[in-house]
Design an enzyme around this catalytic site. Structure first.
Site, PDB file in Angstrom:
ATOM      1  N   ARG A 102       1.342  -1.336   0.022  1.00  0.00           N
ATOM      2  CA  ARG A 102      -0.114   0.269  -0.148  1.00  0.00           C
ATOM      3  C   ARG A 102       0.752   1.480  -0.142  1.00  0.00           C
ATOM      4  O   ARG A 102       2.054   1.340   0.699  1.00  0.00           O
ATOM      5  CB  ARG A 102      -1.040  -0.205   1.224  1.00  0.00           C
ATOM      6  CG  ARG A 102      -2.029  -1.141   1.105  1.00  0.00           C
ATOM      7  CD  ARG A 102      -3.437  -0.795   2.510  1.00  0.00           C
ATOM      8  NE  ARG A 102      -2.886  -0.207   3.525  1.00  0.00           N
ATOM      9  CZ  ARG A 102      -3.686   0.249   4.733  1.00  0.00           C
ATOM     10  NH1 ARG A 102      -4.934  -0.056   4.093  1.00  0.00           N
ATOM     11  NH2 ARG A 102      -3.233   0.441   5.364  1.00  0.00           N
ATOM     12  N   THR A 106      -1.542   7.349   0.093  1.00  0.00           N
ATOM     13  CA  THR A 106      -3.046   7.240  -0.313  1.00  0.00           C
ATOM     14  C   THR A 106      -3.931   5.969  -0.044  1.00  0.00           C
ATOM     15  O   THR A 106      -4.860   5.643  -0.047  1.00  0.00           O
ATOM     16  CB  THR A 106      -2.764   7.109  -2.132  1.00  0.00           C
ATOM     17  OG1 THR A 106      -2.282   5.895  -2.662  1.00  0.00           O
ATOM     18  CG2 THR A 106      -1.972   7.519  -2.445  1.00  0.00           C
ATOM     19  N   ASP A 198       0.348  -2.131  12.966  1.00  0.00           N
ATOM     20  CA  ASP A 198       0.770  -2.656  10.908  1.00  0.00           C
ATOM     21  C   ASP A 198       1.496  -4.212  10.983  1.00  0.00           C
ATOM     22  O   ASP A 198       2.258  -3.887  11.875  1.00  0.00           O
ATOM     23  CB  ASP A 198       1.942  -1.502  10.343  1.00  0.00           C
ATOM     24  CG  ASP A 198       2.807  -2.431   8.880  1.00  0.00           C
ATOM     25  OD1 ASP A 198       2.500  -3.129   9.050  1.00  0.00           O
ATOM     26  OD2 ASP A 198       2.242  -1.353   8.229  1.00  0.00           O
ATOM     27  N   ASP A 201       5.014  -5.261  10.546  1.00  0.00           N
ATOM     28  CA  ASP A 201       6.067  -3.971  10.796  1.00  0.00           C
ATOM     29  C   ASP A 201       5.940  -4.891  12.314  1.00  0.00           C
ATOM     30  O   ASP A 201       7.501  -5.334  12.967  1.00  0.00           O
ATOM     31  CB  ASP A 201       5.728  -2.581  11.264  1.00  0.00           C
ATOM     32  CG  ASP A 201       6.170  -2.205  10.047  1.00  0.00           C
ATOM     33  OD1 ASP A 201       6.725  -2.358   8.801  1.00  0.00           O
ATOM     34  OD2 ASP A 201       5.501  -0.290  10.134  1.00  0.00           O
TER      35      ASP A 201
HETATM   36  C1  PRP Z   1      -1.029  -4.845   5.043  1.00  0.00           C
HETATM   37  C2  PRP Z   1      -1.756  -5.885   4.807  1.00  0.00           C
HETATM   38  C3  PRP Z   1      -2.860  -6.127   3.184  1.00  0.00           C
HETATM   39  C4  PRP Z   1      -3.125  -4.759   3.341  1.00  0.00           C
HETATM   40  C5  PRP Z   1      -4.200  -4.966   3.647  1.00  0.00           C
HETATM   41  O1  PRP Z   1      -0.279  -4.664   4.204  1.00  0.00           O
HETATM   42  O2  PRP Z   1      -1.105  -7.096   4.748  1.00  0.00           O
HETATM   43  O3  PRP Z   1      -1.998  -7.064   2.444  1.00  0.00           O
HETATM   44  O4  PRP Z   1      -2.127  -3.611   4.252  1.00  0.00           O
HETATM   45  O5  PRP Z   1      -4.651  -3.327   3.329  1.00  0.00           O
HETATM   46  P1  PRP Z   1      -5.740  -2.922   2.360  1.00  0.00           P
HETATM   47  O6  PRP Z   1      -6.632  -4.067   2.433  1.00  0.00           O
HETATM   48  O7  PRP Z   1      -6.180  -1.741   2.542  1.00  0.00           O
HETATM   49  O8  PRP Z   1      -5.045  -3.167   0.898  1.00  0.00           O
HETATM   50  P2  PRP Z   1       0.615  -3.975   3.305  1.00  0.00           P
HETATM   51  O9  PRP Z   1       0.324  -3.174   1.716  1.00  0.00           O
HETATM   52  O10 PRP Z   1       0.794  -2.479   4.676  1.00  0.00           O
HETATM   53  O11 PRP Z   1       2.398  -4.663   3.030  1.00  0.00           O
HETATM   54  P3  PRP Z   1       3.150  -5.606   3.766  1.00  0.00           P
HETATM   55  O12 PRP Z   1       2.423  -6.103   4.441  1.00  0.00           O
HETATM   56  O13 PRP Z   1       4.416  -5.799   3.350  1.00  0.00           O
HETATM   57  O14 PRP Z   1       3.392  -4.217   5.519  1.00  0.00           O
HETATM   58  N1  URA Z   2      -2.371  -3.255   7.505  1.00  0.00           N
HETATM   59  C1  URA Z   2      -2.032  -3.292   8.497  1.00  0.00           C
HETATM   60  O1  URA Z   2      -1.117  -4.309   8.310  1.00  0.00           O
HETATM   61  N2  URA Z   2      -2.784  -3.323   9.151  1.00  0.00           N
HETATM   62  C2  URA Z   2      -4.210  -2.588   9.292  1.00  0.00           C
HETATM   63  O2  URA Z   2      -4.546  -1.758   9.469  1.00  0.00           O
HETATM   64  C3  URA Z   2      -4.452  -2.009   8.068  1.00  0.00           C
HETATM   65  C4  URA Z   2      -3.296  -2.647   6.897  1.00  0.00           C
END
Ligand code: PRP
Ligand code: URA
Length: 206
Positions: A102, A106, A198, A201
């Site tokens: 993400r 945005t 997150d 993280d």
């Molecule tokens: C997080 C999570 C999902 C996404 C969900 O990933 O693991 O893939 O956000 O959000 P959405 O429903 O609004 O699309 P992130 O983009 O933070 O990447 P990461 O897993 O690498 O931390």
């Molecule tokens: N991705 C995450 O890891 N946590 C949230 O709350 C939303 C998106």
């Protein structure tokens, strides 16, 4: 759209500890694994089985064996936290990967990696992504899986927001969602409330 809120007393305890901001990454990883075991068990409940026999040390017994091609697709990074649980329960599964991230401003997802088995038409496909927030990432992944022939995708998540469920219902209504929690909603940065922060993280200590 089918939404399965998976419920078990042991899951509540795990979820409380996953949500706890004081939980360290090493504990978080184990808790993510444990809750995923319950979710995967439920999401695979109706997989087809074949009747047969097995030789016990005593005699021939009736036996049932899994009779489905199963493909698990974790969404990088956070979905990796659910993969080992899936493979421990379905060792014969094939594994594909979507890398989705993400945008921090945005909250719109972009795809940066894809390695998914082709011709998913005869497979039962499980998308592993612990957080369903806006639903943008899941919708993008389901679209990618359908482009490879997947007919019906099951999303295994740990926490879902109503906004994400609505987005998937609009974009991919045949998708089945299995989740441990349906939370209140999103904040202005599109994080789930109360959520658990997150996931990626916390899983990796970044
Ligand atoms: C997080 C999570 C999902 C996404 C969900 O990933 O693991 O893939 O956000 O959000 P959405 O429903 O609004 O699309 P992130 O983009 O933070 O990447 P990461 O897993 O690498 O931390
Ligand atoms: N991705 C995450 O890891 N946590 C949230 O709350 C939303 C998106």
């Amino acid at each position: 759209m089918p939404l399965h809120l998976v419920d078990h007393p042991l899951m509540h305890d795990i979820m409380t500890r996953l949500r706890d901001r004081a939980t360290t990454s090493d504990d978080f990883r184990v808790l993510a694994y444990r809750v995923s075991l319950f979710l995967v068990a439920e999401a695979t409940r109706d997989l087809p089985i074949a009747e047969g026999t097995v030789e016990t040390p005593m005699e021939t017994a009736a036996a049932r064996r899994l009779a489905a091609r199963v493909v698990a697709v974790p969404v990088l990074r956070a979905g990796i936290g659910m993969l080992q649980a899936f493979l421990d329960l379905v060792p014969s599964a094939q594994v594909g990967y979507f890398g989705l991230e993400r945008n921090e401003e945005t909250a719109v997802a972009r795809r940066y990696y894809e390695k998914v088995p082709g011709d998913l038409g005869n497979a039962v496909v499980f998308l592993l992504d612990p957080m369903l927030a806006t639903g943008g990432s899941a919708a993008m992944a389901v679209e990618g899986l359908k482009a490879r022939g997947a007919r019906r995708v099951r999303l295994v998540s740990i926490v879902a927001a109503p906004e994400g469920v609505e987005r998937l219902a609009a974009d991919a209504p045949e998708t089945e969602i299995y989740t441990a929690a349906l939370d209140r909603g999103l904040n202005d940065r599109k994080y789930i409330l109360p959520g658990l922060g997150d996931f990626g993280d916390r899983l990796y200590g970044t």
